[in-house]
Design an enzyme around this catalytic site. Structure first.
Site, PDB file in Angstrom:
ATOM      1  N   HIS A   1       2.669  -5.731  -7.797  1.00 19.28           N
ATOM      2  CA  HIS A   1       1.832  -6.232  -7.097  1.00 19.28           C
ATOM      3  C   HIS A   1       0.323  -7.393  -6.584  1.00 19.28           C
ATOM      4  O   HIS A   1       0.188  -7.437  -6.081  1.00 19.28           O
ATOM      5  CB  HIS A   1       1.078  -4.942  -6.034  1.00 19.28           C
ATOM      6  CG  HIS A   1       2.023  -3.662  -5.500  1.00 19.28           C
ATOM      7  ND1 HIS A   1       3.361  -3.747  -5.057  1.00 19.28           N
ATOM      8  CD2 HIS A   1       2.448  -2.549  -5.964  1.00 19.28           C
ATOM      9  CE1 HIS A   1       4.072  -2.701  -4.690  1.00 19.28           C
ATOM     10  NE2 HIS A   1       2.944  -2.007  -5.754  1.00 19.28           N
TER      11      HIS A   1
ATOM     12  N   HIS B   1       8.305   0.710  -5.088  1.00 21.60           N
ATOM     13  CA  HIS B   1       7.735  -0.182  -3.543  1.00 21.60           C
ATOM     14  C   HIS B   1       8.209  -1.475  -3.991  1.00 21.60           C
ATOM     15  O   HIS B   1       8.526  -2.011  -4.691  1.00 21.60           O
ATOM     16  CB  HIS B   1       6.072   0.037  -3.823  1.00 21.60           C
ATOM     17  CG  HIS B   1       5.292   1.181  -4.006  1.00 21.60           C
ATOM     18  ND1 HIS B   1       5.348   1.941  -4.840  1.00 21.60           N
ATOM     19  CD2 HIS B   1       4.966   2.134  -3.318  1.00 21.60           C
ATOM     20  CE1 HIS B   1       5.284   3.094  -4.941  1.00 21.60           C
ATOM     21  NE2 HIS B   1       4.761   3.198  -3.719  1.00 21.60           N
TER      22      HIS B   1
HETATM   23  N1  Q9C Z   1      -1.998   8.137  -2.975  1.00 20.84           N
HETATM   24  C1  Q9C Z   1       3.006   0.730  -7.721  1.00 20.84           C
HETATM   25  O1  Q9C Z   1       4.459   1.571  -7.575  1.00 20.84           O
HETATM   26  N2  Q9C Z   1      -0.960   2.975  -2.625  1.00 20.84           N
HETATM   27  N3  Q9C Z   1       2.154   0.572  -7.136  1.00 20.84           N
HETATM   28  C2  Q9C Z   1      -0.557   4.844  -2.242  1.00 20.84           C
HETATM   29  C3  Q9C Z   1      -1.173   7.044  -2.474  1.00 20.84           C
HETATM   30  C4  Q9C Z   1      -0.352   2.255  -3.900  1.00 20.84           C
HETATM   31  C5  Q9C Z   1       2.087   2.027  -5.999  1.00 20.84           C
HETATM   32  C6  Q9C Z   1      -1.646   5.981  -2.032  1.00 20.84           C
HETATM   33  C7  Q9C Z   1       0.696   2.997  -4.302  1.00 20.84           C
HETATM   34  C8  Q9C Z   1       0.979   1.107  -5.442  1.00 20.84           C
HETATM   35  C9  Q9C Z   1       2.798   0.145  -9.079  1.00 20.84           C
HETATM   36 ZN    ZN Z   2       5.928   2.075  -6.886  1.00 20.92          ZN
END
Ligand code: Q9C
Ligand code: ZN
Length: 339
Positions: free
Chosen positions: A159, A195
């Protein structure tokens, strides 16, 4: 032959206890316990894996992918945030506001996309070693020492773009590896984290030497929300060299495999890269606490075998995966399929 695993213990120093998500202040899913689960499973299969320490990388390696402000901001955090504390960006300026100052921690929100990616005194050291694992793994592949290498990257990277960080990611490890491999030939990056790999997409969006492919949750419903749609195909010379495949909630291993076999593998074959990078996330697992796909441990093995059929020198980076009790087994299932 044992598969090299690149990892450095200082990647575990960074450990933010909380994130702010839409429900408020919650336990941070991206914590060192994840890595202990992976290390334990790899050691259990130790006949198949050998641990190697990455070489340190210089700042210029990072700056080939990220704007230099990142390093200044992370360094500011290193020097000024007391141990055990984290700075959560809470102010996100828009274009008409004044220029950003990476030497002012209150400007951190300029560079950051969310409230899940805080800065602490150990961010720079852990993120730099994480990038170093990817870079060393790429060098190892280039030297022809192995056809498969695993960079146990943590913090994750997909990301993070050239000019923003977020989604638990600070440096884009897969992009840093791709940038190294590119010296010797074209690279396909397949991102199978739950994601969308928005940072990776944006870094290579205008590039026809790096094909970026991502299979992920529908961005209308899930992070990163603002990219990952099927109509994002690349621009300029890179037009046609980015492929996004958003999938429905509840996607299972069979559907995932079908998409991979029918859409992804043929596109990569057509591109005929010299190297393959897999940005692997196990947050597609059915018990993952923040995601809603339905893959099971054996699915990772089958998916990996499909990718192995491409028969390319392959580098794997670790992205997400937050159900800690099964994370190590899922990683080993995947890597074993590639082997
Ligand atoms: N409590 C990766 O898998 N927002 N990043 C999530 C959940 C961000 C995930 C909120 C999610 C990022 C590397
Ligand atoms: Zn992820």
């Amino acid at each position: 032959m044992q598969t090299p695993v690149f990892f450095h213990a200082d990647q575990l120093l960074f450990s933010p206890p909380y994130e702010w998500d839409k429900r408020g202040y919650v336990k941070h899913p991206e914590n060192p316990k994840r890595i202990n689960s992976i290390l334990k499973a790899l050691k259990k299969a130790s006949g198949d894996f050998v641990f190697l320490e990455p070489d340190p990388i210089s700042q210029s390696v990072i700056q080939q992918v990220h704007r230099s402000d990142f390093l200044r901001l992370y360094q500011l955090a290193q020097e000024n945030i007391p141990s055990g504390q984290y700075f959560y960006p809470t102010f996100f300026p828009k274009a008409h506001q004044r220029d950003s100052d990476p030497d002012n921690i209150h400007h951190a929100g300029y560079y950051c996309t969310d409230t899940s990616t805080p800065l602490g005194p150990e961010t720079l050291i852990s993120a730099t070693w994480s990038a170093a694992t990817a870079y060393s793994a790429a060098s190892h592949l280039l030297e022809g020492k192995s056809n498969l290498v695993y960079a146990l990257t943590r913090p994750p990277g997909h990301h993070a773009s050239a000019d923003y960080f977020g989604g638990y990611c600070y440096f884009n490890n897969a992009a840093i590896a791709a940038n190294r491999l590119k010296e010797q030939g074209s690279v396909a990056i397949i991102d199978i984290d739950f994601h969308h790999g928005d940072g990776t997409q944006s870094i290579f969006y205008f590039d026809n030497q790096v094909l970026t492919v991502s299979i992920h949750a529908d961005p209308n419903e899930h992070f990163p929300y603002f990219s990952g749609h099927a109509n994002e195909i690349g621009e300029g010379a890179g037009r046609g060299f980015n492929l996004n495949i958003p999938l429905m909630p509840g996607t299972d291993g069979d559907t995932f495999l079908q998409v991979l076999t029918e859409l992804v593998v043929p596109r990569i074959k057509e591109f005929a890269p010299a190297f393959l990078i897999v940005a692997f996330g196990a947050d597609t697992y059915h018990k993952d606490p923040i995601c809603d796909f339905k893959l099971d441990t054996p699915d990772y093995n089958i998916i990996a075998k499909q990718l192995a059929s491409l028969n390319l020198p392959t580098l794997v980076t670790q992205e997400g995966g937050y159900f800690v009790p099964a994370l190590g087994d899922n990683v080993v299932s995947f890597l074993s399929g590639l082997r």
